[in-house]
Design a protein around this motif. Structure first.
Motif, PDB file in Angstrom:
ATOM      1  N   TYR A  33       4.538   5.534  -3.612  1.00  0.00           N
ATOM      2  CA  TYR A  33       3.702   6.111  -4.210  1.00  0.00           C
ATOM      3  C   TYR A  33       2.700   6.696  -3.067  1.00  0.00           C
ATOM      4  O   TYR A  33       3.184   5.887  -1.839  1.00  0.00           O
ATOM      5  CB  TYR A  33       3.112   4.531  -5.137  1.00  0.00           C
ATOM      6  N   TYR A  35      -1.789   6.714  -2.639  1.00  0.00           N
ATOM      7  CA  TYR A  35      -2.831   6.135  -3.155  1.00  0.00           C
ATOM      8  C   TYR A  35      -3.949   7.191  -2.415  1.00  0.00           C
ATOM      9  O   TYR A  35      -3.514   7.280  -1.132  1.00  0.00           O
ATOM     10  CB  TYR A  35      -3.007   4.916  -2.888  1.00  0.00           C
ATOM     11  N   GLN A  37      -7.474   6.989  -1.405  1.00  0.00           N
ATOM     12  CA  GLN A  37      -8.865   5.443  -1.013  1.00  0.00           C
ATOM     13  C   GLN A  37      -9.943   6.105  -0.651  1.00  0.00           C
ATOM     14  O   GLN A  37     -10.329   6.768   0.449  1.00  0.00           O
ATOM     15  CB  GLN A  37      -8.460   4.146  -0.020  1.00  0.00           C
ATOM     16  N   MET A  41     -13.940   2.149  -1.140  1.00  0.00           N
ATOM     17  CA  MET A  41     -12.683   1.699  -0.943  1.00  0.00           C
ATOM     18  C   MET A  41     -11.837   1.324  -2.389  1.00  0.00           C
ATOM     19  O   MET A  41     -10.783   0.814  -2.390  1.00  0.00           O
ATOM     20  CB  MET A  41     -12.873  -0.365  -1.991  1.00  0.00           C
ATOM     21  N   GLU A  42     -12.607   1.382  -3.561  1.00  0.00           N
ATOM     22  CA  GLU A  42     -11.433   2.017  -4.956  1.00  0.00           C
ATOM     23  C   GLU A  42     -10.072   3.322  -3.990  1.00  0.00           C
ATOM     24  O   GLU A  42     -10.182   3.637  -4.078  1.00  0.00           O
ATOM     25  CB  GLU A  42     -11.948   2.629  -6.077  1.00  0.00           C
ATOM     26  N   LEU A  43      -8.977   2.635  -5.420  1.00  0.00           N
ATOM     27  CA  LEU A  43      -7.666   3.452  -4.716  1.00  0.00           C
ATOM     28  C   LEU A  43      -7.016   3.822  -6.130  1.00  0.00           C
ATOM     29  O   LEU A  43      -7.558   3.728  -7.202  1.00  0.00           O
ATOM     30  CB  LEU A  43      -6.517   1.674  -5.143  1.00  0.00           C
ATOM     31  N   LEU A  45      -4.362   6.086  -7.618  1.00  0.00           N
ATOM     32  CA  LEU A  45      -2.901   6.660  -7.725  1.00  0.00           C
ATOM     33  C   LEU A  45      -2.734   8.489  -7.559  1.00  0.00           C
ATOM     34  O   LEU A  45      -3.121   8.360  -8.690  1.00  0.00           O
ATOM     35  CB  LEU A  45      -2.159   5.707  -8.235  1.00  0.00           C
ATOM     36  N   GLN A  88      -8.856   8.462   2.805  1.00  0.00           N
ATOM     37  CA  GLN A  88      -8.019   7.346   3.463  1.00  0.00           C
ATOM     38  C   GLN A  88      -6.975   8.056   2.669  1.00  0.00           C
ATOM     39  O   GLN A  88      -6.891   7.493   1.472  1.00  0.00           O
ATOM     40  CB  GLN A  88      -7.592   5.988   3.373  1.00  0.00           C
ATOM     41  N   LEU A  90      -3.232   6.470   1.507  1.00  0.00           N
ATOM     42  CA  LEU A  90      -2.316   4.905   1.685  1.00  0.00           C
ATOM     43  C   LEU A  90      -1.027   5.746   0.928  1.00  0.00           C
ATOM     44  O   LEU A  90      -0.793   5.949   0.059  1.00  0.00           O
ATOM     45  CB  LEU A  90      -2.754   4.341   0.886  1.00  0.00           C
ATOM     46  N   TYR A 100       4.046  -4.175  -3.923  1.00  0.00           N
ATOM     47  CA  TYR A 100       4.249  -2.882  -3.145  1.00  0.00           C
ATOM     48  C   TYR A 100       3.833  -3.559  -1.513  1.00  0.00           C
ATOM     49  O   TYR A 100       3.735  -4.482  -1.247  1.00  0.00           O
ATOM     50  CB  TYR A 100       2.989  -2.462  -3.636  1.00  0.00           C
ATOM     51  N   PHE A 102       2.538  -1.904   1.980  1.00  0.00           N
ATOM     52  CA  PHE A 102       1.710  -0.100   2.091  1.00  0.00           C
ATOM     53  C   PHE A 102       2.001  -0.213   3.279  1.00  0.00           C
ATOM     54  O   PHE A 102       2.463  -1.044   4.376  1.00  0.00           O
ATOM     55  CB  PHE A 102       0.482  -0.776   1.761  1.00  0.00           C
TER      56      PHE A 102
END
Lengths: 111, 120
Positions: A33, A35, A37, A41-43, A45, A88, A90, A100, A102
């Protein structure tokens, strides 16, 4: 401890440049995956893969592309970087049915 | 659709006090629930998960979480907070699997995260 590696950790690059963020895992996981960010903070996909030659877009539309030619490798490419791509990124992997793992992330700044 | 909510953007606790980070979920079917922690400039680390069984799940670093079906909650707890627990905490639920895949193979859906600050 991490068996999933992201390079580079930090990248500052000019607008219009092509970049590839690398992600490799040594655990033989089928699923991988990417992500994005937010600073808040929110991730989100943006891409995922169920295995070799499988790639799917995630919930957040992204101008980036991914490829999965080998199980262990899941690079993300931006053909022409823009300041709005500053974030960012990830990478993660998992076995089917498990949680998962990371990587440490790549912090991208486009100037 | 499956979802999780973390109602608090930030939780402040004094060192030595108990801490709780809240998470509620909405799923159809049985929930697969997870907690992750993110330290500054790092990726997320797995803390614990609930799939089935005991409602109290024990995880890494002394954390535990209580699954409450009637309240659709999965709050993260620790009896005595440490300054080193200061980090971002994410709750997650497993989404429905795509056609042709089993129920355990959906992607994780993450909450917005809660910043935990533990003061000496």
């Amino acid at each position: 401890e991490a068996d999933i590696y992201q390079t580079p950790r930090y990248l500052v690059i000019g607008t219009g440049k092509k970049i590839t963020l690398e992600c490799s895992q040594t655990m033989g996981h089928d699923k991988m995956y990417w992500y994005q960010q937010d600073p808040g903070m929110e991730l989100h996909l943006i891409h995922y893969s169920y295995g070799v030659n499988s790639t799917e877009k995630g919930d957040l539309s992204s101008e980036s592309t991914v490829s999965r030619i080998r199980t262990e490798h899941f690079p993300l490419t931006l053909e022409s970087a823009r300041p709005s791509h500053t974030s960012q990124y990830l990478c993660a992997s998992s076995e089917f049915g498990y949680g998962y793992t990371f990587g440490s992330g790549t912090r991208l700044t486009v100037v | 659709a499956q979802s999780v909510a973390q109602p608090e953007d930030q939780v402040n606790v004094a060192e030595g006090n108990p801490l709780t980070v809240k998470c509620t979920y909405s799923v159809s079917g049985n929930p697969y629930l997870f907690w992750y922690v993110q330290y500054p400039n790092r990726g997320l680390q797995f803390l614990l998960k609930y799939i089935t069984g005991d409602n109290l799940v024990k995880g890494s670093y002394g954390f535990e979480a209580e699954f409450n079906k009637s309240q659709t909650s999965f709050h993260l707890k620790k009896p005595s907070a440490l300054v080193s627990d200061s980090a971002l905490y994410f709750c997650a639920v497993r989404d429905k699997a795509p056609k042709g895949y089993g129920g355990s193979q959906g992607n994780l859906i993450f909450g917005k995260g809660t910043k935990l600050s533990v003061k000496p």
